[in-house]
Design an enzyme around this catalytic site. Sequence first.
Site, PDB file in Angstrom:
ATOM      1  N   ASP A 263       0.815  -1.212   0.000  1.00 56.65           N
ATOM      2  CA  ASP A 263       0.000   0.000   0.000  1.00 56.65           C
ATOM      3  C   ASP A 263       0.846   1.259   0.000  1.00 56.65           C
ATOM      4  OD1 ASP A 263      -2.317   1.438  -0.092  1.00 56.65           O
ATOM      5  OD2 ASP A 263      -2.632   1.465   2.070  1.00 56.65           O
ATOM      6  N   CYS A 334       4.107  22.518  10.799  1.00 57.55           N
ATOM      7  CA  CYS A 334       2.990  23.427  11.071  1.00 57.55           C
ATOM      8  C   CYS A 334       1.991  22.818  12.049  1.00 57.55           C
ATOM      9  CB  CYS A 334       2.292  23.814   9.779  1.00 57.55           C
ATOM     10  SG  CYS A 334       1.830  22.422   8.738  1.00 57.55           S
ATOM     11  N   HIS A 794      -1.372  21.485   5.122  1.00 59.78           N
ATOM     12  CA  HIS A 794      -0.862  22.554   5.976  1.00 59.78           C
ATOM     13  C   HIS A 794      -1.871  22.837   7.092  1.00 59.78           C
ATOM     14  CE1 HIS A 794       1.420  26.050   7.118  1.00 59.78           C
ATOM     15  NE2 HIS A 794       0.434  26.887   6.851  1.00 59.78           N
TER      16      HIS A 794
END
Length: 834
Positions: A263, A334, A794
């Site tokens: 996978d 982030c 993000h």
Amino acid sequence: MAELSEALLSVLPAIRVPKAGDRVHKEECAFSFDTPESDGGLYICMNTFLGFGKQYVEKYYGKTGHRVYLHLKRTRKLKEEDSSSSAGDPPRKKPTRLAIGIEGGFDIPEEKFEYDEDVKIVILPEHLEIPRDGLEGLPDMVQDRIASAIEAILTADSASRKQEVQAWDGEVRRVSKHAFSLNQLQNSVRIPPCGWKCNKCDMRENLWLNMTDGSILCGRRYFDGSGGNNHAVEHYRETGYPLAVKLGTITPDGADVYSYDEDDMVLDPSLAEHLAHFGIDMLKMQKTDKTMTELEIDMNQRIGEWELIQESGVQLKPLYGPGYTGIRNLGNSCYLNSVMQVLFSIPDFQRKYVDKLEKIFQSAPADPTQDFSTQVAKLGHGLLSGEYSKPASGDGEQQPDQNQKGMQAGIAPRMFKSLIGKGHPEFSTNRQQDAQEFFLHFINMVERNCRSSENPNEVFRFLVEEKLKCLATEKVKYTQRVDYIMQLPVPMDAALNKDELLEYEERKRQAEEEKQPLPELVRAKVPFSSCLEAYGAPEQVDDFWSTALQAKSVALKTTRFASFPDYLVIQIKKFTFGLDWVPKKLDVSIEMPEELDISALQGTGLQAGEEEMPDIAPPLVTPDEPKAPMLDESVIIQLVEMGFPMDACRKAVYYTGNSGAEAAMNWIMSHMDDPDFANPLVLSGSSGPGSTIICPDPPSEDSVATIVSMGFSRDQAMKALRATSNSLERAVDWIFSHIDDLDAEAAMDISEGRSAAESISESVPVGPKVRDGPGKYQLFAFISHMGTSTMCGHYVCHIKKDGRWVIYNDQKVCASEKPPKDLGYIYFYQRILS
């Protein structure tokens, strides 16, 4: 000069030359975010190689007595423009790799500055300064030793640089386990160099060649309707042939190879040989189709939520000062930036770490870079002090472009990221991560480091009441567990714009059939009240072991709050798996309320007229084979078919008491990172209900000492380690999950005649402590995600401060104009005190 020479000779024995394995902290202070570019420069201890800003170097000297430091001071200045280049900068090439700083990837902006570096030796407490080139007059042997130490420090890789990759490549792939043993059928199939078409439909793009039988089939359908018709993956399910190569990406340098069994995109060192089997010569192939990376880049560029969540179309006012400090993105960090900005907006975390900064620093160990409390306090102070909340330095001549407005110098928490991710298979990497998983990971780290002291996690901690009702006997079972997040389901069938969605799906289907551009996306609008109703609705549990029947039955599970936390964290369950187990994100809009009342979800406990089920463990052994567990083979097979190891599936069914596939799956997801996850199930010699796994080796004294140092007794440490096969991390988790049992055992010890002093010194303190109060809340922060899955995209966060919403987008901190409260992923609500 004589005084300087004498001082140098006196500290010469303390000067070390860094060796392989030494961490040289020459880019960041251990206690602050000062760097060589800061006003006071950076002082590097020439014995321990720890770096310190001007305000901490004397404190470190007073604590350790280390006198000699290498002082680095860098001054930035504009590079002189190359007059020979008059044509201007060449146009930027479109990225073709999911990478940074390498050929084909996203460019690292060319540095516009150069640096003047001042290097000198400083001896404390006199603050004697010796320039790097001022060693004349010393004996040659002394000069050589000092010069060697200076050169080694300056040329050594900094500790932070060892933790991050300067040129990040998101396409690093592993060699497939099938690469060297792939079975290729002798079926005389030959593949032409062009003109391909799917064997099962008319698709002529996104085609994959199965390298076992030569079938050409279309790829998966993407979440937005583009892609293929899933024929390639369906072929794998039918045949088990694992490897496929994407036609159109084959070049002399390689191609996109996918392993359905693993996978993942993989490397095939034998690719040329495998392609030659079908008459394909790699050296003659040219790329004609987009790689998977190019498709992902294109997909990210056209997702509308990016502009909405980042408020890209609005002129935002930059904010500076205490509490408005940006955090630099260290390479897909982030998720960490957003979570930590929110946590340090909560007074309990401020009191624990920032208000006690000096005490924490004073009690820091010899290497403060490896101390959890020190690095968390340093991060909190960096965010709240305002010292680093300043506009990023411009070149002094050109106006910053639109994207740079509001950009701060900010802080770069390299030490914190390195420490918090140490030993973790995901958070130690530069890959994108799930903000919710990081939040829980950080909470777990705080729990371990606050065992005997004030714990700020108490603001999130609450008790969950689960009621199981056996439908066959009408008897009930109540349990309580500790949790930190309310996970809210998204009932897509409750969307308010069903007609628009159906119309959109029809228009999309027609566009696909006619090979026309897809229509503008229509996002499902689901009421928050429907999500809340779905959370509180009874859930059917099949294959439930009813102790009232001593047999399997069907039960209804109802979840309620046994207590309400000070801060309620709500995760919107936007991420799910498709039928092919490919992660996908629900594109949904949920209008979250500014004020929230969940009092209706308060648990009531056992009610009048309800009868509890007897507390009897389910039978796991047979009379004929006392040591062999009787496990539900159908559940084991179901889990194995999902790709999990057989032994792990057997343990999952065993430890969940044959309670069904859902319970076993939850166990698997919670223990996948265990080092013994796939080890065989080992039982104790005792027969009958309650047999438990045992450890063949006695627990190590180091592990016992580590757990005892956290405030637990030796007996409890031994018991936890034996129950978790000597896994230190799992043992700590085991203790927290069995806290009530351990407290009960401690109470029993007292009743059996042990002294109170003995019990207090060896027992776990009562806990975990849970706060309670009204179930009314007000929204004060939320974290949003942009992208197709948690593994890419993000994160940004919005926080309400001083009566206004503020957006924190890495180094950009601005007043928010249109906070997208309907597109958030994790919401933080604060209790309303009447």
